[in-house]
Write an enzyme that holds these catalytic residues in place. Structure first.
Site, PDB file in Angstrom:
ATOM      1  N   GLU A   1      27.865  44.295  39.489  1.00 48.89           N
ATOM      2  CA  GLU A   1      27.630  43.447  40.655  1.00 48.89           C
ATOM      3  C   GLU A   1      26.531  44.140  41.451  1.00 48.89           C
ATOM      4  OE1 GLU A   1      28.703  43.078  44.792  1.00 48.89           O
ATOM      5  OE2 GLU A   1      30.697  42.842  43.895  1.00 48.89           O
TER       6      GLU A   1
ATOM      7  N   CYS B   1      29.207  43.203  50.315  1.00 53.37           N
ATOM      8  CA  CYS B   1      28.495  42.462  49.259  1.00 53.37           C
ATOM      9  C   CYS B   1      28.328  41.009  49.672  1.00 53.37           C
ATOM     10  CB  CYS B   1      29.259  42.454  47.945  1.00 53.37           C
ATOM     11  SG  CYS B   1      30.255  43.882  47.618  1.00 53.37           S
TER      12      CYS B   1
END
Lengths: 491, 491
Positions: free
Chosen positions: A248, A285
């Site tokens: 990610e 994030c």
């Protein structure tokens, strides 16, 4: 080389003595232990692994009074947030235990034999899933519990029956050491081989590279920076035997403010959005980094309200000087960009606390310049002004991949809203119709991933119970004898 | 450049005139048409896509009398085999239609909202799956129907709601043209946009590279050679926005002959195995290329029986001069290897039909030399002699990744057999306990993939109904309004 040092995130002062990174021999030994344990751990029952996960959750919760203040000193994220994160991490470990106990992981597809010639005729086929083997798990800096030593990737890999070799994050090295020690005690207390849970540490890139190159490593889970992740993804792909790399790597998390919501709820939403942009000093994030607003008077008012609310926000210290420096650089680059109008100046120089940044850019300029489409990690956002649905769709296409897209105001079924929803699902792993993207529920339906760069494996998730699918591989057993079909823990 | 030419595989004679490869502009136009059709095709219902797949199956079967003889001329695979392959391809298209009609593709996970604070409290989350978008599908040479224009990858992508851009294989260019024409007619007759099914052709590597580099391509499906596949995988990974690459790149398909079976069934099994090695001139992804046999008198007898049966086999012409040349080179390299004892000499020079090759090597020599672990595509196999379970496991570990492992004689539950089954599941996507790996059932339980190089995405399959999972991506919808939840074909 003494390259690990616990540092007070607020003051920059060292805490205690520095210590050395794992040597190459130590990394190899950690992987060897994991490889040694793989067959035995793969053969454990779902109930045994569930018990391990529950004990890890217990141990984490029991360590709260030590771990949370330590995490706060090393990360500056605050006691309240970190206490909640510890709870979430324990919840997640127990959630995977629940999934194991419900038998979902070991579900099989059993296609009976069909007499006759192919294609209709066939032998009996049983589809099972087997653990991949030792997983290299790279901790993230921004969630010292939930995406670190005992975070979601570790929980998912252990649930799947894969030993884990954790690469600790050097931004919270002492917390990592203590969490590792706690995990090792639990593994030993359950009578499992030490190889089930191993760890390595080191601030230099070589530590991670050696870990990913180790032939016995079967998969990599990574949450972190774009450049670090891409470098490790290449290492994984260039092995003699390439392995899956679940990375990610960042996300700008577009949020689309549609005309209907602006006049009625604009002020409240501006407040909510400003808080989301600054939550954890923007070190999420899922921090909203792109706010797409119509070019009209109502849009102007919303943008002004957002700027006003942002000015009033006071983000706390960032995780590390390196992350802070990158934030200042990113804000500075946006400020100096010819197409960007600065609404909230942001930045502050390295000596003061960070200040949020808000810039504004026209859709055409945004679409034309890839530098504006890249995440600035921290409390910084760009407002993109659009004059049409077509421009909104073009802005989303330019983003290409994101963990989330938020659509505020798509409440009714109109052709325009259908186009927006479709575009959002093409770009993101999660589409929100209310609220803000910060805060990720741990549930079976969750999807924390998305087209590149949100994930290097966009069909997978790193949060929620589908995360364990990353560490299992289907195997079809053809005409398996009864003893194989009935042998618990074999397949 | 006129680089496409239909050639009689048996005589090497050209059939009809040559024609030009797709130009760069034509490739771009094919991708643009697919991109244009993507949203509309994604919004079709499962029933509409099932109807498309059924019509494609009908059209293929209706074309049998033209297509099968043409496939035979271009591939040399024989009318009986190709007729069966056409049936299997139609069966597969209909099988995906069945799957769509049963609603499996559009199953959702619906996690109700839970009141309270996180981590237990959460908003409503609905997990759906959306099509990735246009898929580049690379046909294989060795299955002119089942792994070509309307083969499994095309069926799976269309079932998932993704437009397909087929890269035809230049080894059967006229068959590809006719199958493409048939598919286009079906798409048009169903009132779907032409972009749902597009094709490009060309023998040079540039055709495929341009297709994979096209920004609108969302995923690649490939079955073919290791070197071609790795080159395209790199292209996919080096795009500005990397995309999933589902490549099946080869497999040696180890077969382990355990002591109990040798005396009792040795002769019959040797016959079966010899036929499997030579089936389709050995041009199967699942052709057994490695036979692991104990170093004892019973093992000697089995190997002798296998050699005797292989000498009697007469493989037909291979698909292309290039494939034949690679086979001769591979056989020659094995023959000249110091550790390899030639049991059946094989090869024949390019002027005659190919002859099967069988070599024998000691486990230690096999494990030490990666060149012996690499597939020779064609009717060639190596017998590896082992003196223990530990050596058998070491040979399997050296192979590392394969589509199949076959275990003959693992009928009883012993510690040795448990170790073997576990090792086999670690190496392969399919483990057989009887029969031979050639012949792959199309069913829900099937798994045609495995650790690298069997697959570049080892958790996925390219045969069986799970193949469509490759072309869907999960999306979590957070607090979606009712109109989104109920809007058919939107998500």
């Amino acid at each position: 080389m003494a390259d690990l040092q616990s540092i007070n995130a607020r003051t920059g002062q060292p805490l205690g003595a520095a210590w050395a990174a794992s040597t190459a021999e130590e990394i190899d030994a950690a992987v060897a232990a994991a490889a040694q344990a793989a067959a035995l751990f793969a053969a454990t029952s779902a109930a045994e692994r569930a018990a391990l996960l529950r004990d890890l959750a217990e141990a984490l919760l029991a360590g709260r009074d030590t771990l949370v203040p330590l995490a706060d000193r090393e990360s500056g994220l605050g006691l309240a947030r970190l206490g909640g994160e510890l709870d979430r991490t324990a919840f997640q470990l127990r959630g995977f235990a629940d999934v194991l106990e419900r038998g979902i992981v070991h579900a099989v597809i059993d296609d009976a034999a069909v007499a006759g010639m192919p294609p209709a005729g066939r032998p009996r086929m049983l589809r099972v899933r087997v653990p991949l083997g030792p997983v290299a798990m790279f901790s993230a800096s921004n969630f010292p519990f939930a995406f670190s030593v005992l975070g979601g990737d570790t929980a998912a890999a252990l649930a799947a029956g894969c030993p884990v070799v954790v690469k600790s994050h050097p931004a919270h090295p002492e917390l990592s050491r203590q969490t590792v020690a706690l995990a090792r005690q639990v593994v030993a207390a359950r009578g499992l081989p030490v190889g089930v849970f191993q760890s390595v540490e080191g601030a230099a890139v070589e530590t991670g590279v050696r870990l990913v190159q180790a032939p016995a490593i079967a998969a990599v889970a990574f949450t972190g920076s774009f450049h670090g992740g891409m470098a490790l993804a290449r290492v994984a792909a260039e092995r003699a035997r390439p392995i899956p790399f679940y990375g990610e790597l960042g996300s700008v998390n577009p949020l689309v403010v549609l005309p209907p919501v602006v006049p009625s709820q604009g002020a409240a939403l501006a407040e909510t959005l400003a808080a989301s942009i600054c939550q954890g000093a923007g070190q999420f994030c899922t921090s909203p980094g792109l706010v797409i607003v119509r070019q009209d008077a109502a849009g102007d008012a919303f943008v002004q309200a957002l700027a006003d609310r942002l000015v009033a926000q006071t983000p706390h210290a960032m995780l590390t000087p390196g992350i802070r420096h990158a934030f200042e650089q990113g804000v500075s680059a946006w400020s100096c960009h010819a197409g960007v109008q600065t609404l909230v100046p942001g930045g502050a120089g390295m000596d003061a606390l960070p200040r949020p940044f808000l810039g504004q850019v026209q859709a055409g300029d945004f679409i034309a310049d890839a530098r504006l489409q890249t995440e600035v990690f921290g409390a910084a956002a760009l407002v993109v002004r659009v004059d049409s649905l077509a421009q909104t769709l073009a802005v989303l296409r330019a983003v290409g991949g994101a963990l989330t897209v938020t659509l505020w105001g798509a409440d009714s079924d109109t052709p325009e809203h259908r186009d927006l929803v479709r575009a959002a699902t093409q770009v993101a792993g999660r589409v929100l119709f209310a609220g803000v993207p910060t805060g990720v529920a741990v549930t079976a339906a969750q999807q924390h991933g998305g087209p590149f760069p949100a994930s290097t494996a966009p069909a997978t998730t790193s949060v929620g119970y589908a995360a364990l699918d990353r560490f299992l591989r289907p195997v079809a057993l053809q005409e398996a004898p009864a003893w194989v079909v009935n042998c618990r823990g074999l397949v």
